[in-house]
Design a protein around this motif. Structure first.
Motif, PDB file in Angstrom:
ATOM      1  N   ARG A   1       0.681   6.455  -7.329  1.00  0.00           N
ATOM      2  CA  ARG A   1      -0.160   6.883  -7.634  1.00  0.00           C
ATOM      3  C   ARG A   1      -0.258   8.745  -7.408  1.00  0.00           C
ATOM      4  O   ARG A   1      -0.694   9.599  -7.857  1.00  0.00           O
ATOM      5  CB  ARG A   1      -1.422   7.210  -6.540  1.00  0.00           C
ATOM      6  CG  ARG A   1      -2.555   7.310  -6.364  1.00  0.00           C
ATOM      7  CD  ARG A   1      -3.909   7.274  -5.615  1.00  0.00           C
ATOM      8  NE  ARG A   1      -4.137   5.832  -5.726  1.00  0.00           N
ATOM      9  CZ  ARG A   1      -4.560   4.715  -4.890  1.00  0.00           C
ATOM     10  NH1 ARG A   1      -5.206   5.211  -3.697  1.00  0.00           N
ATOM     11  NH2 ARG A   1      -5.410   3.551  -5.012  1.00  0.00           N
TER      12      ARG A   1
ATOM     13  N   GLU B   1       0.789  -1.335  -0.247  1.00  0.00           N
ATOM     14  CA  GLU B   1       0.014  -0.234   0.189  1.00  0.00           C
ATOM     15  C   GLU B   1       0.639   0.814   0.199  1.00  0.00           C
ATOM     16  O   GLU B   1       0.284   2.359  -0.432  1.00  0.00           O
ATOM     17  CB  GLU B   1      -1.391  -0.051   1.031  1.00  0.00           C
ATOM     18  CG  GLU B   1      -1.875  -1.027   0.983  1.00  0.00           C
ATOM     19  CD  GLU B   1      -2.677  -0.634  -0.192  1.00  0.00           C
ATOM     20  OE1 GLU B   1      -2.518   0.258  -1.020  1.00  0.00           O
ATOM     21  OE2 GLU B   1      -3.133  -2.056  -0.727  1.00  0.00           O
TER      22      GLU B   1
ATOM     23  N   VAL C   1       0.322  -4.085  -8.538  1.00  0.00           N
ATOM     24  CA  VAL C   1      -0.227  -2.254  -8.057  1.00  0.00           C
ATOM     25  C   VAL C   1       0.569  -2.028  -8.946  1.00  0.00           C
ATOM     26  O   VAL C   1      -0.592  -0.024  -8.959  1.00  0.00           O
ATOM     27  CB  VAL C   1       0.614  -2.193  -7.137  1.00  0.00           C
ATOM     28  CG1 VAL C   1       0.676  -0.905  -6.320  1.00  0.00           C
ATOM     29  CG2 VAL C   1       0.178  -3.140  -5.695  1.00  0.00           C
TER      30      VAL C   1
ATOM     31  N   GLU D   1      -2.423  -1.246 -11.916  1.00  0.00           N
ATOM     32  CA  GLU D   1      -3.426  -1.057 -11.113  1.00  0.00           C
ATOM     33  C   GLU D   1      -3.543   0.258 -11.341  1.00  0.00           C
ATOM     34  O   GLU D   1      -4.692   0.895 -12.217  1.00  0.00           O
ATOM     35  CB  GLU D   1      -4.102  -1.934 -10.011  1.00  0.00           C
ATOM     36  CG  GLU D   1      -4.284  -3.534  -9.574  1.00  0.00           C
ATOM     37  CD  GLU D   1      -4.475  -4.040  -8.764  1.00  0.00           C
ATOM     38  OE1 GLU D   1      -5.399  -4.947  -8.265  1.00  0.00           O
ATOM     39  OE2 GLU D   1      -3.923  -3.364  -7.075  1.00  0.00           O
ATOM     40  N   GLU D   2      -3.213   0.665 -10.174  1.00  0.00           N
ATOM     41  CA  GLU D   2      -2.969   2.191 -10.338  1.00  0.00           C
ATOM     42  C   GLU D   2      -3.018   2.936 -11.694  1.00  0.00           C
ATOM     43  O   GLU D   2      -3.375   3.618 -12.376  1.00  0.00           O
ATOM     44  CB  GLU D   2      -1.568   2.852  -9.377  1.00  0.00           C
ATOM     45  CG  GLU D   2      -1.956   2.238  -8.136  1.00  0.00           C
ATOM     46  CD  GLU D   2      -3.423   3.000  -7.403  1.00  0.00           C
ATOM     47  OE1 GLU D   2      -3.872   4.089  -8.071  1.00  0.00           O
ATOM     48  OE2 GLU D   2      -4.240   2.289  -7.328  1.00  0.00           O
ATOM     49  N   TYR D   3      -1.605   2.806 -12.831  1.00  0.00           N
ATOM     50  CA  TYR D   3      -1.439   2.761 -13.974  1.00  0.00           C
ATOM     51  C   TYR D   3      -2.605   2.802 -14.715  1.00  0.00           C
ATOM     52  O   TYR D   3      -3.489   4.147 -15.568  1.00  0.00           O
ATOM     53  CB  TYR D   3      -0.924   1.643 -15.215  1.00  0.00           C
ATOM     54  CG  TYR D   3      -0.178   2.600 -15.933  1.00  0.00           C
ATOM     55  CD1 TYR D   3       0.535   3.620 -16.169  1.00  0.00           C
ATOM     56  CD2 TYR D   3      -0.970   3.099 -17.471  1.00  0.00           C
ATOM     57  CE1 TYR D   3       1.082   3.817 -17.379  1.00  0.00           C
ATOM     58  CE2 TYR D   3      -0.656   2.963 -18.903  1.00  0.00           C
ATOM     59  CZ  TYR D   3       0.754   4.251 -18.340  1.00  0.00           C
ATOM     60  OH  TYR D   3       1.247   4.688 -19.427  1.00  0.00           O
TER      61      TYR D   3
ATOM     62  N   ARG E   1      -6.027   2.273 -13.242  1.00  0.00           N
ATOM     63  CA  ARG E   1      -7.014   3.522 -12.683  1.00  0.00           C
ATOM     64  C   ARG E   1      -7.121   4.733 -13.055  1.00  0.00           C
ATOM     65  O   ARG E   1      -8.152   5.578 -13.141  1.00  0.00           O
ATOM     66  CB  ARG E   1      -6.970   3.068 -11.755  1.00  0.00           C
ATOM     67  CG  ARG E   1      -7.522   1.998 -10.844  1.00  0.00           C
ATOM     68  CD  ARG E   1      -7.886   1.783  -9.500  1.00  0.00           C
ATOM     69  NE  ARG E   1      -8.473   0.373  -8.651  1.00  0.00           N
ATOM     70  CZ  ARG E   1      -7.610  -0.007  -8.174  1.00  0.00           C
ATOM     71  NH1 ARG E   1      -6.471  -0.031  -8.269  1.00  0.00           N
ATOM     72  NH2 ARG E   1      -7.930  -1.408  -7.834  1.00  0.00           N
ATOM     73  N   ALA E   2      -5.836   5.455 -13.358  1.00  0.00           N
ATOM     74  CA  ALA E   2      -5.018   6.875 -14.068  1.00  0.00           C
ATOM     75  C   ALA E   2      -5.644   6.860 -14.851  1.00  0.00           C
ATOM     76  O   ALA E   2      -5.799   7.855 -15.833  1.00  0.00           O
ATOM     77  CB  ALA E   2      -4.065   6.725 -13.233  1.00  0.00           C
TER      78      ALA E   2
ATOM     79  N   ARG F   1       1.834   1.760  -3.105  1.00  0.00           N
ATOM     80  CA  ARG F   1       0.868   2.033  -4.192  1.00  0.00           C
ATOM     81  C   ARG F   1       0.949   3.662  -3.918  1.00  0.00           C
ATOM     82  O   ARG F   1       0.115   4.290  -5.205  1.00  0.00           O
ATOM     83  CB  ARG F   1      -0.514   1.492  -3.722  1.00  0.00           C
ATOM     84  CG  ARG F   1      -2.069   1.778  -4.262  1.00  0.00           C
ATOM     85  CD  ARG F   1      -3.021   1.242  -3.861  1.00  0.00           C
ATOM     86  NE  ARG F   1      -3.121  -0.148  -3.382  1.00  0.00           N
ATOM     87  CZ  ARG F   1      -3.175  -0.853  -4.653  1.00  0.00           C
ATOM     88  NH1 ARG F   1      -3.602  -0.785  -5.916  1.00  0.00           N
ATOM     89  NH2 ARG F   1      -3.695  -2.257  -4.417  1.00  0.00           N
TER      90      ARG F   1
END
Length: 394
Positions: free
Chosen positions: A17, A10, A80, A83-85, A87-88, A13
């Motif tokens: 982010r 996290e 992670v 996923e964040e890539y 989501r953005a 993450r």
């Protein structure tokens, strides 16, 4: 199976982010949400610059050894980041072939000289790659390939002659990894060599293929005595099939989890359309939307469960289920849109997001190994069922 993230994950993450937030600005912000499957023609120059920005930030080759430009990240940290890539909705990557296919193949099968030459430029976002596998008559049945390579007796280099097809982003790539038959009269899996060749050289002709979506990220590539240097054979001459199959196993890794975040965005768009036009009140459509959501959650659980699995069927199961799910979503998007979904967004051929999704997903169950091929692999290599009769010996 514990699918929870650790405190360290996290923290990672939050780092990812924050970096994306700080860097998706200016031209890069304008490219957010562009360049995905079916839209590879969008903002190409900006996305190439973005690849270099990712390299500067150390976000390419996360799991690689530090000596080659990597961070030696854990498997969950790679998840992670993906996923964040997604989501953005950061710009679509232009070097999937280099980072996620060729690089792990070189780490597994390449020489130290090959790793030192090719991995750092990929990590910096400077050299882009494409894949020379499929041919007319040798797509899903890759072992039927007919492209050849012969030795230049003076230099020891390989001279490649033949044709490849469905070569993604060949018109943008700096290099290509090619499967070619190097032993005359060899058949099927024997006598094939895995070669690395520069795209900017005499003897290579690239011809775009216009698809149903109206775009041309796929290409035909013709080789006429194109050169691959002697030291640019991965593995041994004639051992290319083993290397090629190793590469395909890497294709089904962490990137599929990031892909599923993209699927979530697409599903959300279909649900939003259903709410806006009232299709959500149709019980049958509502049930299909709910089932798509449930199935996507199952796809994620299966992907996490099988990460790093040595099971030869895990990759085929993953490809089979996500390709079928995504194709069904394309059909569902059109059904939710109703009669309006058949109208072009603008002339002469400007597609809506739903139309592009519908048309592009028709290829999902073909490229990367068709559904039929995946079922054969599962049946024969995992379940131990009798092999299908072949027309010639393997």
């Amino acid at each position: 199976m514990d699918l929870r993230y650790s405190d360290e994950d996290e923290e990672f993450r939050a780092e990812v982010r924050a970096w994306l937030h700080d860097n998706l600005t200016g031209d890069f912000a304008a490219a957010v949400g562009t360049g995905g499957p079916g839209s590879e023609h969008e903002n190409v120059e900006i996305r190439r610059a973005w690849e270099r920005r990712l390299g500067e930030g150390g976000w390419i080759g996360l799991a690689w050894p530090a000596e080659y430009g990597g961070r030696e990240a854990t498997l969950m940290q790679q998840v992670v980041f993906g996923e964040e890539y997604a989501r953005a909705q950061a710009p679509g990557r232009v070097n999937h072939m280099g980072e996620n296919l060729l690089a792990p193949t070189l780490l597994a099968f390449g020489t130290e000289e090959q790793k030192a030459r090719f991995l750092p430029p990929i990590a910096r976002g400077e050299e882009l790659w494409c894949q020379g596998y499929s041919e007319p008559g040798a797509g899903s049945d890759l072992a039927a390939l007919r492209t050849t390579a012969v030795r230049d007796t003076e230099t020891g280099d390989w001279l490649i002659t033949g044709q490849k097809v469905w070569t993604s982003l060949a018109h943008e790539a700096d290099w290509i990894f090619v499967l070619a038959r190097t032993e005359p009269e060899s058949r099927r899996h024997k006598g094939i060599t895995f070669l690395l060749a520069p795209m900017d050289q005499p003897g290579i002709d690239i011809r775009p293929i216009v698809q149903l979506t109206g775009t041309s990220e796929f290409n035909e590539v013709f080789f006429d005595a194109a050169r691959a240097e002697a030291e640019h054979v991965v593995g041994a001459p004639g051992d290319g099939w083993r290397v090629a199959m190793g590469l395909l196993a890497f294709e089904r890794g962490v990137s599929t989890l990031a892909q599923q975040i993209g699927f979530e965005h697409e599903l959300r768009g279909v649900v939003d359309t259903a709410k806006a036009n009232g299709a959500i009140r149709d019980p049958a459509l509502r049930e299909r939307l709910l089932q798509s959501w449930i199935d996507l959650k199952l796809l994620r659980c299966n992907a996490l469960r099988t990460l790093g699995s040595p099971d030869p069927g895990a990759a085929s199961v993953a490809k089979l289920v996500w390709a079928t799910w995504h194709q069904r979503l394309g059909t569902l998007a059109m059904d939710v849109g109703g009669a309006d979904a058949t109208l072009a967004a603008a002339s002469p051929y400007e597609l809506t997001a739903a139309q592009r999704l519908f048309l592009f997903t028709k290829a999902d169950t073909i490229y990367g190994g068709s559904n039929e091929v995946q079922r054969n692999i599962i049946a024969e290599r995992v379940l131990g069922l009798p092999r299908e009769p072949r027309g010639d010996a393997t």
